[in-house]
Design a protein around this motif. Sequence first.
Motif, short mmCIF file in Angstrom:
data_model
loop_
_atom_site.label_atom_id
_atom_site.label_comp_id
_atom_site.label_asym_id
_atom_site.label_seq_id
_atom_site.Cartn_x
_atom_site.Cartn_y
_atom_site.Cartn_z
N TRP B 26 0.83 -1.21 0.00
CA TRP B 26 0.00 0.00 0.00
C TRP B 26 0.87 1.26 0.00
CZ3 TRP B 26 -4.10 0.78 4.50
CH2 TRP B 26 -4.72 2.03 4.33
N GLU B 27 1.85 1.27 0.90
CA GLU B 27 2.77 2.41 0.98
C GLU B 27 3.43 2.65 -0.38
OE1 GLU B 27 3.35 3.98 4.09
OE2 GLU B 27 4.55 5.51 3.09
N GLY B 28 3.82 1.52 -1.02
CA GLY B 28 4.50 1.61 -2.31
C GLY B 28 3.60 2.19 -3.40
N LEU B 29 2.30 1.86 -3.32
CA LEU B 29 1.37 2.42 -4.30
C LEU B 29 1.27 3.93 -4.12
CD1 LEU B 29 -1.69 -0.02 -4.38
CD2 LEU B 29 -0.11 0.49 -6.23
N ALA B 30 1.15 4.36 -2.86
CA ALA B 30 0.96 5.78 -2.60
C ALA B 30 2.23 6.57 -2.89
CB ALA B 30 0.51 5.98 -1.15
N ARG B 31 3.37 5.92 -2.71
CA ARG B 31 4.63 6.64 -2.91
C ARG B 31 5.24 6.40 -4.29
NH1 ARG B 31 7.38 8.73 1.74
NH2 ARG B 31 6.06 8.46 3.56
N GLY B 32 4.62 5.56 -5.08
CA GLY B 32 5.11 5.33 -6.43
C GLY B 32 6.34 4.44 -6.50
N TRP B 33 6.61 3.66 -5.42
CA TRP B 33 7.77 2.76 -5.45
C TRP B 33 7.65 1.76 -6.59
CZ3 TRP B 33 7.65 1.20 0.45
CH2 TRP B 33 8.08 2.32 1.20
N TRP B 34 6.45 1.17 -6.70
CA TRP B 34 6.27 0.09 -7.69
C TRP B 34 6.32 0.65 -9.10
CZ3 TRP B 34 7.65 -2.46 -4.04
CH2 TRP B 34 7.01 -2.52 -2.82
N GLN B 39 9.15 0.78 -14.05
CA GLN B 39 9.28 1.72 -15.17
C GLN B 39 10.10 1.14 -16.32
OE1 GLN B 39 8.05 5.11 -14.38
NE2 GLN B 39 7.97 5.45 -16.55
N PRO B 40 11.31 0.58 -16.02
CA PRO B 40 12.12 0.04 -17.13
C PRO B 40 11.41 -1.06 -17.90
CG PRO B 40 13.37 0.10 -15.07
CD PRO B 40 11.95 0.42 -14.73
N ALA B 41 10.64 -1.87 -17.19
CA ALA B 41 10.00 -3.01 -17.86
C ALA B 41 8.73 -2.61 -18.59
CB ALA B 41 9.70 -4.09 -16.83
N LEU B 42 7.90 -1.77 -17.96
CA LEU B 42 6.58 -1.49 -18.51
C LEU B 42 6.48 -0.14 -19.20
CD1 LEU B 42 4.41 -2.78 -15.53
CD2 LEU B 42 4.80 -3.94 -17.70
N LEU B 49 0.46 2.30 -11.36
CA LEU B 49 0.76 1.90 -9.99
C LEU B 49 1.16 3.08 -9.10
CD1 LEU B 49 2.74 -1.38 -10.73
CD2 LEU B 49 0.42 -1.15 -9.87
N ARG B 50 1.07 4.28 -9.67
CA ARG B 50 1.37 5.46 -8.86
C ARG B 50 0.05 6.15 -8.55
NH1 ARG B 50 6.23 7.99 -9.30
NH2 ARG B 50 6.45 7.11 -11.37
N PHE B 55 -6.39 10.17 -3.73
CA PHE B 55 -7.20 8.96 -3.85
C PHE B 55 -6.87 7.95 -2.76
CE2 PHE B 55 -7.18 10.54 -8.25
CZ PHE B 55 -8.55 10.64 -8.42
N LEU B 56 -5.62 7.86 -2.40
CA LEU B 56 -5.20 6.83 -1.46
C LEU B 56 -4.06 7.39 -0.61
CD1 LEU B 56 -5.82 3.81 -0.92
CD2 LEU B 56 -3.81 3.28 -2.27
N ALA B 57 -4.37 7.64 0.67
CA ALA B 57 -3.31 8.12 1.55
C ALA B 57 -2.41 6.95 1.92
CB ALA B 57 -3.94 8.70 2.81
N SER B 58 -1.13 7.20 2.08
CA SER B 58 -0.21 6.12 2.42
C SER B 58 -0.32 5.81 3.91
CB SER B 58 1.22 6.51 2.08
OG SER B 58 1.66 7.50 2.99
N PRO B 59 -0.05 4.55 4.30
CA PRO B 59 -0.13 4.18 5.72
C PRO B 59 0.72 5.09 6.60
CG PRO B 59 0.15 2.23 4.37
CD PRO B 59 0.27 3.40 3.44
#
Lengths: 343, 278, 275
Positions: B26-34, B39-42, B49-50, B55-59
């Motif tokens: 969840w944190e990664g979604l909100a912070r754009g980690w994923w 990014q290089p692959a997709l 995924l950002r 819309f979604l507050a990070s934990p």
Amino acid sequence: MYWNRRAVRPTHRAAMAAFGAMLALSGPTGAARADELIPFKVAISTPVVSILPVFLAADGGFYKKQSLDVDIISTEGGTKGMQVLLSGEIQAMHVGLSPVVAANAQGAEVRAIASTTNTLPISLFSAKKLTPPLPKGTTIGISTLGSETDIALTIALKALGLARSDMQINQIGGTSQRFAAMSAGRIEAAPLLEPGTTAARQKGFTEVYDLSAAKTPWIFDAVVVTTDYAKDHADAIQRFLKAYVEGAYWGMANPDKAKEVISRRFKTKDPAVIDSTYNEFKRLMPRDARPSVEGSANVIKQLASTGLKLRSEKVEDYVDLGPIDALEKSGFIAEMQRQYAVQ
Amino acid sequence: MLRESYLACERGILGALAMAVFLVAWEGLARGWWADLLQPALGTAANVLRIRPIFLASPSAIAEMAFQMYFVTGEIWPHLGLSAFEFVVGFLIAASIGIPLGLVAGRYRLLSYAVEPLLAALNATPQVALLPLVVLWMGTGLPARIFIIVLLMIVPILINSHAAVRTIDPKWLRLARSFSASEWRLFRTIVLPAAVPFLLAGVRLAIGRGMIGIVVGEIYGSAVGVGVMINQAGSTFQTTRVFVGILTIVVAGLVLSEVVRRIERRVEVWRPSTSADS
Amino acid sequence: MSAPMSMGLSKARPMPSVRLSERAQRQLVGAGTVVALLLLWEGVVASGLVDPLYISSPSRILRVAIDQFGSGAIWPDIRVSSIEFLVGYVAAILVGIPLGLMIGWSRRLNYLLGPFIDILNAVPRVTFLPLLILWFGIGMNSKFAVVFMGAVIPIVIATHAGVRANEARFIRVARSFSASEWKIMTAIILPGTVPFLFAGLKYGAGRALLGVVVGEIYASTAGVGHMIVEAGNLFDTDTVFFGVLLFMAAGVAVTTILNRIERHFDAWRPRGLAQ
């Protein structure tokens, strides 16, 4: 494990009936209309004078002329509508600038691109003749928290020297709902605009504070889109604006037709209400649908003064004049002025 | 040795692990980690995924905001206090009307026949649909909010206390009667003890519904209350505060149901074999 | 009639020996009470003791019903609310039952997912409405979401409880007769779960209906709940009551249908588990 035949069949039938009902129920919604039309959903906060061009463009057939298949929904409240815009369910929201500023403060990217009302056409009415006009604990109706009526109420209460926290503020819905709720006794006071103001005066309600008298530059109702949509669908936006502006000109040039639209869309047969709504529309509507920069700055200042932490106080972070500039440069607005001979 | 001790607390370990993975995802979604990672692959498709904080507050943002609201500004306490007050008063009213009424209605056959259709209808209706009426009757202030909580809570209490009496083996009652026990004595020694587990089951259900009552009763309001705070935060697009409100209700709900579960366990012995609660 | 509203299966058959005359008595008294209350309601309003503006009256509600059904004005709202209910509820069943079976079947999966289910169970799902509007809009999508969230949790919990109630008794026997896992699943676990499952389905249906009502009251553009809110703002008590009655009828209808289906499964139920 034995399935008794008599036992199974009715169950089966019930299940099939349920499934059939579902299909029948969901059938008509899925059907698309003509293929070449661009689907475009626009929401209004409520049917009032300041969104009239949205209806005029529909009833004058101008959306179709621009190859748009426009669906109009009413969210009964500006902030709720802004949430709906952010969800991506609609392409444009007709709403004041306050929810735009509040949403962008929290990281949204939305912009006002055209305006019908560069002032505050609002009056605060009370159902009873009370002294002082609004005693403590008065139940006041607004559309939704943080929407334009709410901000207007805050300004009016401040001008009257009253504390917002002393009032019972209820989220009721748009002007017509607030007027009806006031008539029914559900609430005691409410900020109203046309067609509500004339109806309220006729009803003998007390006008407690007239915000429109001050002629404060404002953005009370505007077409708002997300920056993502504006970037990817500049053409659809131009088409929408053309239909919208032509609707407004058509309405200004054809009082009878515009009054029919008012009567049908605002569900009123009262000629006095219809007339004053129409006159108010002509008074308010900027001939180039351009959002007032001065008005925008006022809204931003007002929201900043309520303690909202803004990311910026620059007008261009809330209003995008690009689409209306493009429309003007294309000669469309001059063309409208010629065609409909409206000054 | 190690394996045994793992098995002993497998539930806790796996539960904590799943929760940790969930929070990190969840944190990664909100912070754009994923999004950054993929990014290089997709390419730009990874930006799905950002998710913007509106819309979604990070934990971590929620935890920080919760800390602020609870311990720094303390602004949540008045909201929490008023909602808790509504809940407690609502519960007391619902219990003090629902239990006696249900028990008495269950005790007398004809009375029971009379109230059964009403209970069934009441049970089938989503009582929250009455909210607009309640607002017309009493406005949107405290009385209306408490009323809607009572309305929601009283249904399972009433139904379970009614059913509790109806499940008592009539043999016992006849037996007691033949020893010429008074009606009051009958109630105290047979009806009430047999009813307790049912009543508690009803109370547990009522608590869940009371929480719904808090949230729903505060939909219209604009001043104080956890539900009000959530709505206000939603209206001003402050998603982090919405999550803090939801978190507050989650914690309250977990605590309350744990309390009832403990009480239920204590009276487990009394439970007649006919009632099997999950 | 009124089984306790517990998630469990306390089948309270009021009287152990039901004679026909007693059943007749029961129906008579029940119907009589309802009629008496309706007459009392009508009478109180007719005599002018209470303004119908506040409590309406049976005859006024009936008039609204005739009007609404006669003109057909109510159908679009009924249609929207029904779709919201059906889509959300069916999705909850399609997700909830397999999920409940899986966490009942695998201890580890239960440990992994248990905390999430407990947390969602502790919070009224209608609390999420401000977020659901932001995520899914004001139309039916946000209602699907809230109905689904409301119904899926009780269905998962009940299915899970049903699987666990089986385990000890029958599975070992079946294993000792070297039955396959599939056979155990279809012949023992599923049938044994049925009564629990229906308790969950009924409870879930209630929560689904609640989701429709609250979702539409919170923000909507159509539906029976939307009609109730608009009528409430206009102090049109008759229409509000009419809407509430529609929801009551929906609740009764869903419960009746589920009870019927459940009865057809009775033959399936291994003895000794249900009671």
